[in-house]
Design a protein around this motif. Structure first.
Motif, PDB file in Angstrom:
ATOM      1  N   PRO A 177      41.710  44.544  44.546  1.00 41.96           N
ATOM      2  CA  PRO A 177      41.959  43.917  45.846  1.00 41.96           C
ATOM      3  C   PRO A 177      40.714  43.222  46.371  1.00 41.96           C
ATOM      4  O   PRO A 177      39.649  43.266  45.748  1.00 41.96           O
ATOM      5  N   ASN A 178      40.855  42.590  47.536  1.00 38.80           N
ATOM      6  CA  ASN A 178      39.712  41.973  48.194  1.00 38.80           C
ATOM      7  C   ASN A 178      38.806  43.069  48.763  1.00 38.80           C
ATOM      8  O   ASN A 178      39.285  44.041  49.340  1.00 38.80           O
ATOM      9  N   TYR A 179      37.510  42.910  48.568  1.00 37.32           N
ATOM     10  CA  TYR A 179      36.546  43.880  49.075  1.00 37.32           C
ATOM     11  C   TYR A 179      35.572  43.174  50.016  1.00 37.32           C
ATOM     12  O   TYR A 179      34.404  42.976  49.689  1.00 37.32           O
ATOM     13  N   ASP A 208      41.232  52.727  42.673  1.00 35.84           N
ATOM     14  CA  ASP A 208      40.984  51.282  42.612  1.00 35.84           C
ATOM     15  C   ASP A 208      39.946  50.966  41.550  1.00 35.84           C
ATOM     16  O   ASP A 208      39.404  49.860  41.510  1.00 35.84           O
ATOM     17  N   GLY A 236      38.912  46.675  50.575  1.00 31.21           N
ATOM     18  CA  GLY A 236      39.722  47.233  49.496  1.00 31.21           C
ATOM     19  C   GLY A 236      39.507  48.718  49.300  1.00 31.21           C
ATOM     20  O   GLY A 236      40.439  49.462  48.977  1.00 31.21           O
ATOM     21  N   ARG A 268      49.860  45.378  46.928  1.00 32.86           N
ATOM     22  CA  ARG A 268      48.889  44.314  46.722  1.00 32.86           C
ATOM     23  C   ARG A 268      48.988  43.345  47.889  1.00 32.86           C
ATOM     24  O   ARG A 268      50.000  42.669  48.063  1.00 32.86           O
ATOM     25  N   THR A 276      34.201  42.561  45.048  1.00 35.89           N
ATOM     26  CA  THR A 276      35.235  43.187  44.240  1.00 35.89           C
ATOM     27  C   THR A 276      34.661  43.587  42.887  1.00 35.89           C
ATOM     28  O   THR A 276      33.592  43.143  42.487  1.00 35.89           O
ATOM     29  N   THR A 306      44.908  42.663  53.973  1.00 31.51           N
ATOM     30  CA  THR A 306      44.116  43.856  53.663  1.00 31.51           C
ATOM     31  C   THR A 306      43.238  44.231  54.842  1.00 31.51           C
ATOM     32  O   THR A 306      43.191  45.395  55.274  1.00 31.51           O
TER      33      THR A 306
END
Length: 297
Positions: A235-237, A172, A86, A98, A128, A104
């Motif tokens: 978002p996904n991290y 973010d 992310g 998104r 996240t 991602t």
């Protein structure tokens, strides 16, 4: 051939051997980067110990800010560090769409690949952002979601928020969060600080909430409650090793070595490792060595 000529030739040969030896040594030195919070310090040390066990000389440069370590990777001062999908998507590649976790990863792998950076297999550890609150606090007891938090700020409730130094300035982070949820925390309610200190401040009542990271070890230890990101802003991290392509081309074994770790990491594992450092007060080196031993490496 004269004695002088033979001596000159011998010197040249010796010099060539020294240079070749020096080049070989340099080629086997890997510079591992890392950021300046517990999870990154742990994963950088795990990487250092793992690569040393494979015969590499490792120069570890951790404790850096996000933009600094990324710049170091791009300009060749760092060969590998673990980044979050992310972060690359939004902070470095300016993608505001998104995307699903898989999309991602694929997007940052594609875009960073054009810059000579290779994303290896991602872990299942999703660090996240997550807002957490403690129990028995009248200002936050009724909050369940980030929409609730936004409504509280808009109603004039002075909820004091602890964050990292970077979070208020990140697209973010707080900047994008306020835009998405339609609120302003107000500078007087935001306290940038080390996350370890922030957890102590939350526990003793000096803070009302923390913009934390989902794999932080103190969340379970302090029995904190996570506020649901009901609009899906963060978002996904996925924590993932990223290597410079020229380094990976020279040392293709790095892929298998690093992925042997990345494919085993998940949220529970990272929470446990982070907790061993932050709660149990073990050293970074001890935690890293214990983890590698536990997975047979």
């Amino acid at each position: 051939m004269s004695i002088i000529s033979k001596f000159a030739k011998a010197l040249a040969t010796a010099a060539a051997l020294v240079i070749a030896g020096g080049t070989a040594w340099a080629a086997d030195t890997i510079t591992v980067g890392g950021k300046n919070f517990t999870e990154q310090l742990v994963i950088a040390e795990i990487t250092k110990q793992l690569l040393e066990s494979k015969g590499y000389t490792v120069d570890k440069k951790d404790g850096m800010g996000t933009k600094i370590v990324r710049a170091a990777l791009e300009n060749g001062e760092v060969d590998v560090y673990w980044e979050y999908t992310g972060t690359s998507l939004i902070t470095f590649n300016k993608i505001k769409d998104r995307l699903s976790p898989e999309d991602t990863y694929n997007k940052v792998k594609e875009l960073d690949g054009e810059k000579g950076l290779v994303w290896l297999a991602p872990s299942k550890a999703n660090n996240t952002y997550a807002y957490v609150v403690r129990g028995d606090n009248p200002k936050t007891d009724k909050l369940q979601t980030l929409s609730d938090l936004a409504a509280a700020y808009n109603a004039g409730t002075a909820i004091v928020m602890g964050t990292t130094a970077e979070f208020p300035k990140r697209p973010d982070g707080l900047l994008g969060l306020q835009e998405t949820y339609g609120f302003e925390a107000g500078r007087e309610n935001v306290r940038p600080m080390d996350l370890g200190l922030a957890y102590n401040a939350l526990a003793n009542g000096d803070l009302d909430t923390i913009a934390a990271q989902a794999t932080d070890g103190q969340i379970a230890a302090l029995k904190l409650r996570l506020l649901k990101d009901d609009k899906g802003f963060f978002p996904n991290y996925a924590l993932t090793p990223v290597v410079r392509k020229e380094v990976l081309d020279a040392h293709p074994d790095l892929k298998e070595t690093l992925e042997a770790v990345s494919t085993k990491l998940d949220d529970a594992t990272m929470q446990r490792l982070n907790s061993e450092v932050d709660v149990d007060k073990k050293t970074i080196e001890t935690v890293a060595a214990g983890y590698l031993k536990s997975i047979g490496m």
